[in-house]
Design a protein around this motif. Sequence first.
Motif, PDB file in Angstrom:
ATOM      1  N   LYS A 104       0.813  -1.218   0.000  1.00 58.50           N
ATOM      2  CA  LYS A 104       0.000   0.000   0.000  1.00 58.50           C
ATOM      3  C   LYS A 104       0.845   1.267   0.000  1.00 58.50           C
ATOM      4  N   ILE A 142      -5.503  -4.190  -5.593  1.00 58.94           N
ATOM      5  CA  ILE A 142      -5.156  -4.414  -4.184  1.00 58.94           C
ATOM      6  C   ILE A 142      -4.663  -3.121  -3.553  1.00 58.94           C
ATOM      7  N   ASP A 171      -7.663  -0.788  -2.843  1.00 54.51           N
ATOM      8  CA  ASP A 171      -8.782  -1.464  -2.197  1.00 54.51           C
ATOM      9  C   ASP A 171      -9.552  -0.486  -1.314  1.00 54.51           C
ATOM     10  N   TYR A 215     -10.094  -2.593   2.560  1.00 53.57           N
ATOM     11  CA  TYR A 215      -8.944  -2.854   3.425  1.00 53.57           C
ATOM     12  C   TYR A 215      -7.788  -1.931   3.032  1.00 53.57           C
ATOM     13  N   SER A 237      -7.949  -8.468   1.496  1.00 52.32           N
ATOM     14  CA  SER A 237      -8.480  -7.595   0.455  1.00 52.32           C
ATOM     15  C   SER A 237      -9.975  -7.815   0.373  1.00 52.32           C
ATOM     16  N   GLU A 238     -10.666  -6.901  -0.316  1.00 50.78           N
ATOM     17  CA  GLU A 238     -12.118  -7.034  -0.409  1.00 50.78           C
ATOM     18  C   GLU A 238     -12.522  -8.251  -1.225  1.00 50.78           C
TER      19      GLU A 238
END
Length: 437
Positions: A276, A304, A307, A310, A340-341
Amino acid sequence: MPFKPAGLVTLLSAAVYIGSAPAVHALQNGVGRLPALAYNTWNAYQCNINQDLIVTTAELIVSLGLQDAGYNRVNLDDCWAMKNRTTDGSLEPDTTRFSKGFNWLTNQLQSMGFQAGIYSDSGWYTCAGYPGSFEHEAQDAETFQNWGFDYLKFDNCYIPYDEIIREGVYGKYQRMSNALTNLSETTGQPPILFSLCEWGADQPWLWGASVGHSWRTTNDVTATWSSVASIINANSFITQATNFYGHNDMDMLEVGNGNMTYDEYKSHFTAWALMKSPLIIGTNLSAIANDSLEILKNQEILAINQDNVYGTSISPFRWGINPDWVSNASYPAQYWSGQSENGTVFMLLNTLDEPTDMFFNLTESPWIRAGIQYNVRDLWTHTDNGTAVRNFTATAVPPHGVLALLLTEAGDEPAGTMPLCAVWSQCADQNGTYVQG
């Protein structure tokens, strides 16, 4: 990143969001909530920038499909200013290289669908020797906003003497933080995204969230595997600092900018995205190879990073060739996972110089449920690779290569799956008898 004067430690930066909430709390109003997807001029051009280059680069971002992939910001770095302020103390863009002015430039970028970022410094001068913002914070913040910029990268060179500044590094950056906060409150305009270059010795991951959105965590990246591996190693110990309102910034993306292998570029991009970090391209796009371009545009990896459910980084669940929690700049942690979603994300990183098989038990990840089998999606080949029961083996992962997987629940394990526990430590019967493997 700009050149560092002799005697200063290696530069570390941070991207920090400043808004109207009290400075002692992390900002949670949704602005700057996700990591930035951007382009920055420094790594490819350093001081050789001008208005035509910026517009041409923006046009390339569009024509190469990077804007469609999500990269929606163009950031100027150092060397854009005149060497001296005007008589009223204002900053001024270089009158030759930016002869049309910054309002013209930001209008051009915005007309193409981009947001615009600019650069300054918390000290007397920028790292390349242009005017810094110390004691001009409020004036410069207003100037940047009036020019149409909504992102500020703020460096850490030419620090005033202690008897002048009378602040630690946190307080030094709080000066501009307060200026940006006050500007937003006064004008009612959205707050400027604040990108701190702090150099890391003061551990910004411990305090950065109290003033903003994200922060640099390591030395400047270079387009070498040793640099990428050392940054991954450093960040493996601070993943808990990352969420929607606090991102560890691992510096710019060097994909296609040097002599790394294709697999090393994939590992570089995968680690930055899944941890991230802001994804800020630092490559000369006029010369980028197609395979490097496709790495930067991998929508399954970018999803990702961006996201909406999260905001946390992936984290190591096993270090691999080293015992857990060992810091090794050449051989960082190899087994990572996160939420992750759309499922549980895994990153398997081969830090060795030769191909290797990589094995793990699914429940080594805290996000996997025992007794469940999982569908396996490869985020690089974009293929569904069957189901995993209890464990997974990746064969012949290339040297310095990566495997990025998305695991989703596929129902209960097949009846009669043995052994009774995939991981035997503390496995027990209902009567209290431990079961041995």
